[in-house]
Design a protein around this motif. Sequence first.
Motif, PDB file in Angstrom:
ATOM      1  N   LYS A  12       0.816  -1.220   0.000  1.00 53.02           N
ATOM      2  CA  LYS A  12       0.000   0.000   0.000  1.00 53.02           C
ATOM      3  C   LYS A  12       0.848   1.267   0.000  1.00 53.02           C
ATOM      4  O   LYS A  12       0.485   2.271  -0.578  1.00 53.02           O
ATOM      5  N   ASN A  13       1.984   1.197   0.688  1.00 58.40           N
ATOM      6  CA  ASN A  13       2.768   2.425   0.844  1.00 58.40           C
ATOM      7  C   ASN A  13       3.747   2.665  -0.291  1.00 58.40           C
ATOM      8  O   ASN A  13       4.381   3.709  -0.344  1.00 58.40           O
ATOM      9  N   LYS A  14       3.873   1.698  -1.156  1.00 65.49           N
ATOM     10  CA  LYS A  14       4.889   1.846  -2.197  1.00 65.49           C
ATOM     11  C   LYS A  14       4.363   2.720  -3.341  1.00 65.49           C
ATOM     12  O   LYS A  14       3.187   2.650  -3.709  1.00 65.49           O
ATOM     13  N   LEU A  15       5.253   3.547  -3.866  1.00 65.47           N
ATOM     14  CA  LEU A  15       4.879   4.345  -5.037  1.00 65.47           C
ATOM     15  C   LEU A  15       4.524   3.406  -6.179  1.00 65.47           C
ATOM     16  O   LEU A  15       5.133   2.338  -6.326  1.00 65.47           O
ATOM     17  N   LYS A  16       3.558   3.838  -6.989  1.00 68.49           N
ATOM     18  CA  LYS A  16       3.187   3.048  -8.173  1.00 68.49           C
ATOM     19  C   LYS A  16       3.402   3.911  -9.400  1.00 68.49           C
ATOM     20  O   LYS A  16       2.886   5.039  -9.470  1.00 68.49           O
ATOM     21  N   LEU A  17       4.129   3.380 -10.360  1.00 72.35           N
ATOM     22  CA  LEU A  17       4.340   4.120 -11.605  1.00 72.35           C
ATOM     23  C   LEU A  17       3.678   3.383 -12.756  1.00 72.35           C
ATOM     24  O   LEU A  17       4.021   2.238 -13.057  1.00 72.35           O
ATOM     25  N   TYR A  18       2.712   4.056 -13.384  1.00 73.68           N
ATOM     26  CA  TYR A  18       2.091   3.536 -14.600  1.00 73.68           C
ATOM     27  C   TYR A  18       2.951   4.013 -15.759  1.00 73.68           C
ATOM     28  O   TYR A  18       3.115   5.221 -15.959  1.00 73.68           O
ATOM     29  N   SER A  19       3.477   3.052 -16.495  1.00 70.54           N
ATOM     30  CA  SER A  19       4.559   3.364 -17.430  1.00 70.54           C
ATOM     31  C   SER A  19       4.442   2.478 -18.657  1.00 70.54           C
ATOM     32  O   SER A  19       3.843   1.400 -18.622  1.00 70.54           O
ATOM     33  N   TYR A  20       5.022   2.937 -19.740  1.00 69.11           N
ATOM     34  CA  TYR A  20       5.200   2.084 -20.922  1.00 69.11           C
ATOM     35  C   TYR A  20       6.688   2.093 -21.232  1.00 69.11           C
ATOM     36  O   TYR A  20       7.311   3.160 -21.205  1.00 69.11           O
TER      37      TYR A  20
ATOM     38  N   SER B  98      -8.304   2.796 -21.362  1.00 68.03           N
ATOM     39  CA  SER B  98      -9.242   2.003 -20.557  1.00 68.03           C
ATOM     40  C   SER B  98      -9.875   2.895 -19.490  1.00 68.03           C
ATOM     41  O   SER B  98      -9.276   3.905 -19.077  1.00 68.03           O
ATOM     42  N   SER B  99     -11.074   2.520 -19.061  1.00 72.85           N
ATOM     43  CA  SER B  99     -11.764   3.389 -18.083  1.00 72.85           C
ATOM     44  C   SER B  99     -10.975   3.459 -16.777  1.00 72.85           C
ATOM     45  O   SER B  99     -10.923   4.508 -16.133  1.00 72.85           O
ATOM     46  N   ASP B 100     -10.302   2.381 -16.422  1.00 68.61           N
ATOM     47  CA  ASP B 100      -9.506   2.416 -15.180  1.00 68.61           C
ATOM     48  C   ASP B 100      -8.351   3.403 -15.304  1.00 68.61           C
ATOM     49  O   ASP B 100      -8.087   4.184 -14.396  1.00 68.61           O
ATOM     50  N   PHE B 101      -7.662   3.374 -16.448  1.00 74.01           N
ATOM     51  CA  PHE B 101      -6.524   4.288 -16.572  1.00 74.01           C
ATOM     52  C   PHE B 101      -6.990   5.738 -16.707  1.00 74.01           C
ATOM     53  O   PHE B 101      -6.353   6.659 -16.161  1.00 74.01           O
ATOM     54  N   LEU B 102      -8.110   5.945 -17.391  1.00 74.28           N
ATOM     55  CA  LEU B 102      -8.607   7.326 -17.552  1.00 74.28           C
ATOM     56  C   LEU B 102      -9.009   7.951 -16.213  1.00 74.28           C
ATOM     57  O   LEU B 102      -9.052   9.173 -16.091  1.00 74.28           O
ATOM     58  N   LYS B 103      -9.261   7.092 -15.217  1.00 72.52           N
ATOM     59  CA  LYS B 103      -9.521   7.641 -13.865  1.00 72.52           C
ATOM     60  C   LYS B 103      -8.247   8.253 -13.298  1.00 72.52           C
ATOM     61  O   LYS B 103      -8.283   9.194 -12.510  1.00 72.52           O
ATOM     62  N   LEU B 104      -7.100   7.693 -13.686  1.00 70.40           N
ATOM     63  CA  LEU B 104      -5.818   8.228 -13.199  1.00 70.40           C
ATOM     64  C   LEU B 104      -5.391   9.448 -14.006  1.00 70.40           C
ATOM     65  O   LEU B 104      -4.900  10.433 -13.462  1.00 70.40           O
ATOM     66  N   ASN B 105      -5.545   9.369 -15.315  1.00 74.72           N
ATOM     67  CA  ASN B 105      -5.201  10.514 -16.168  1.00 74.72           C
ATOM     68  C   ASN B 105      -6.278  10.679 -17.237  1.00 74.72           C
ATOM     69  O   ASN B 105      -6.304   9.939 -18.223  1.00 74.72           O
ATOM     70  N   PRO B 106      -7.157  11.658 -17.047  1.00 71.90           N
ATOM     71  CA  PRO B 106      -8.271  11.835 -17.989  1.00 71.90           C
ATOM     72  C   PRO B 106      -7.800  12.108 -19.420  1.00 71.90           C
ATOM     73  O   PRO B 106      -8.570  11.942 -20.362  1.00 71.90           O
TER      74      PRO B 106
ATOM     75  N   PRO C 133       3.190   9.039 -18.266  1.00 72.61           N
ATOM     76  CA  PRO C 133       3.112   8.266 -17.032  1.00 72.61           C
ATOM     77  C   PRO C 133       2.051   8.822 -16.080  1.00 72.61           C
ATOM     78  O   PRO C 133       1.584   9.941 -16.231  1.00 72.61           O
ATOM     79  N   ALA C 134       1.726   7.969 -15.084  1.00 76.73           N
ATOM     80  CA  ALA C 134       0.956   8.433 -13.927  1.00 76.73           C
ATOM     81  C   ALA C 134       1.635   7.838 -12.693  1.00 76.73           C
ATOM     82  O   ALA C 134       2.125   6.706 -12.735  1.00 76.73           O
TER      83      ALA C 134
ATOM     84  N   VAL D   6      -2.620  11.108  -6.704  1.00 76.20           N
ATOM     85  CA  VAL D   6      -2.442  10.631  -8.079  1.00 76.20           C
ATOM     86  C   VAL D   6      -1.986  11.814  -8.925  1.00 76.20           C
ATOM     87  O   VAL D   6      -2.609  12.877  -8.905  1.00 76.20           O
ATOM     88  N   ILE D   7      -0.892  11.622  -9.656  1.00 75.31           N
ATOM     89  CA  ILE D   7      -0.382  12.714 -10.496  1.00 75.31           C
ATOM     90  C   ILE D   7      -0.038  12.146 -11.864  1.00 75.31           C
ATOM     91  O   ILE D   7       0.615  11.106 -11.963  1.00 75.31           O
ATOM     92  N   SER D   8      -0.460  12.856 -12.891  1.00 73.83           N
ATOM     93  CA  SER D   8       0.037  12.502 -14.217  1.00 73.83           C
ATOM     94  C   SER D   8       0.710  13.731 -14.797  1.00 73.83           C
ATOM     95  O   SER D   8       0.603  14.820 -14.246  1.00 73.83           O
TER      96      SER D   8
END
Length: 225
Positions: free
Chosen positions: A9-17, A51-59, A64-65, A72-74
């Motif tokens: 839970k406490n770890k940073l998460k990076l959405y990345s390609y 995807s709808s899940d990712f668009l919740k993070l970055n509209p 990256p997000a 949550v920051i993108s």
Amino acid sequence: MAESGESNKNKLKLYSYWRSSCSQRVRIALNLKGLEYEYIPVNLLKGEHFSSDFLKLNPLGYVPALVDGEIVISDSFAILMYLEEKYPQHPLLPSDLQKKALNYQAANVVSSSIQPLQNMAVLKYIKEKVGPDEVIPWVQSHINKGFAALEKLLKDSAGKYATGNEVSMADLFIEPQILGAIKRFNVDMTQFPLLSRLHEAYSELPAFQNAMPENQPDASPSSVT
Ligand SMILES: N[C@@H](CCC(=O)N[C@@H](CS)C(=O)NCC(=O)O)C(=O)O
């Protein structure tokens, strides 16, 4: 270094390609600051960024997000500024005001005047509406223009790195853009001796090496974007 799949839970998460230069900027910063993070791949070729899940993070539907607990920051620039304030170890910005401004300017040459002009949607549009043979010349012309500006902008400030002898924010934008220029768009880097020298210097740093596209868990060297 990234650890894939571990739920914490406490770890940073990076959405990345893996091949995203914008994601690579953030990977370098996380490495420099010694921050562990969970790497969450978003496959742009499969359209997972819409995807709808990712668009919740970055509209906007871009990687990256970054997720830090409830935050949550993108947008790579916003993420880097956030990391800089929250995790001040290994500062990315010099305290000298002029150098700091130069870092912002160099970062924005890449993030506003080069990278958006080579984004997937733009390249698809040119390929379909103008012609497939126009894609590479289009990208090269914008990279060449931006790189020529960076050479002039940095000529008096560069040391080992872009704005001195410490790695700073400008470097995090410059290196992923150089890699894309070389590997994807066949740009002739002999025109840019300063940037070529910086590229050599970055290649020796573990924080940059670990952030390289081919070293990411979702790397797929046979795919093209
Ligand atoms: N200004 C944003 C730009 C983000 C961006 O353009 N990301 C690209 C990858 S580098 C992307 O997600 N492209 C998907 C697309 O073009 O559909 C940032 O710096 O994070």
